[in-house]
Design a protein around this motif. Structure first.
Motif, PDB file in Angstrom:
ATOM      1  N   VAL A  15       0.849  -1.184   0.000  1.00 53.77           N
ATOM      2  CA  VAL A  15       0.000   0.000   0.000  1.00 53.77           C
ATOM      3  C   VAL A  15       0.890   1.241   0.000  1.00 53.77           C
ATOM      4  O   VAL A  15       1.727   1.419   0.890  1.00 53.77           O
ATOM      5  N   HIS A  16       0.693   2.093  -1.005  1.00 56.14           N
ATOM      6  CA  HIS A  16       1.478   3.312  -1.185  1.00 56.14           C
ATOM      7  C   HIS A  16       0.623   4.523  -0.854  1.00 56.14           C
ATOM      8  O   HIS A  16      -0.575   4.527  -1.108  1.00 56.14           O
ATOM      9  N   GLY A  17       1.246   5.557  -0.332  1.00 57.65           N
ATOM     10  CA  GLY A  17       0.552   6.805  -0.028  1.00 57.65           C
ATOM     11  C   GLY A  17       0.936   7.303   1.353  1.00 57.65           C
ATOM     12  O   GLY A  17       1.997   6.955   1.885  1.00 57.65           O
ATOM     13  N   ASN A  43       4.977  -1.628   8.531  1.00 64.70           N
ATOM     14  CA  ASN A  43       5.570  -0.436   7.917  1.00 64.70           C
ATOM     15  C   ASN A  43       6.907  -0.791   7.271  1.00 64.70           C
ATOM     16  O   ASN A  43       7.660  -1.616   7.787  1.00 64.70           O
ATOM     17  N   TYR A  44       7.203  -0.112   6.168  1.00 63.42           N
ATOM     18  CA  TYR A  44       8.509  -0.232   5.518  1.00 63.42           C
ATOM     19  C   TYR A  44       9.168   1.140   5.486  1.00 63.42           C
ATOM     20  O   TYR A  44       8.479   2.164   5.454  1.00 63.42           O
ATOM     21  N   PRO A  45      10.509   1.186   5.500  1.00 61.39           N
ATOM     22  CA  PRO A  45      11.222   2.460   5.579  1.00 61.39           C
ATOM     23  C   PRO A  45      10.905   3.438   4.449  1.00 61.39           C
ATOM     24  O   PRO A  45      11.039   4.648   4.620  1.00 61.39           O
ATOM     25  N   ASP A  46      10.464   2.933   3.301  1.00 61.95           N
ATOM     26  CA  ASP A  46      10.164   3.815   2.165  1.00 61.95           C
ATOM     27  C   ASP A  46       8.764   4.415   2.227  1.00 61.95           C
ATOM     28  O   ASP A  46       8.334   5.100   1.304  1.00 61.95           O
TER      29      ASP A  46
END
Length: 96
Positions: A15-17, A43-46
């Motif tokens: 999921v991006h945003g 969560n991912y660092p990016d």
């Protein structure tokens, strides 16, 4: 878990945003548990969130639709997902 309750589908969704620091993982966990799913949201660092959920086809499809619905906390710009067979690795739904 009986065979009748065993997961039949695995949803993996990136999921991006604006999805970190807004309660996104917690609400995803709540929604997944309501649907009877097991897995995690992490969560991912990016800035992306990885959601992995296993359960019935109907339940994983409902979570997939919810992720795209605009009813999530924050702002979802894009969902990149795949549906495969389950691995059976999970017993609950965690946030990481």
């Amino acid at each position: 878990m009986s065979d009748a309750d065993a997961p039949t589908t695995r949803l993996t969704a990136w999921v991006h945003g604006l999805v970190q620091g807004v309660g996104f993982r917690w609400k995803t966990r709540t929604k997944a548990l309501e649907l009877g799913l097991v897995g995690f949201a992490s969560n991912y660092p990016d800035g992306r969130v990885l959601v992995v959920a296993e359960g019935s086809e109907d339940a994983t499809a409902a979570l997939q639709a919810w992720l795209r619905s605009g009813d999530t906390p924050g702002r979802v710009d894009q969902v990149v997902d795949s549906v495969t067979g389950p691995r059976g690795d999970y017993t609950g739904f965690e946030t990481r």
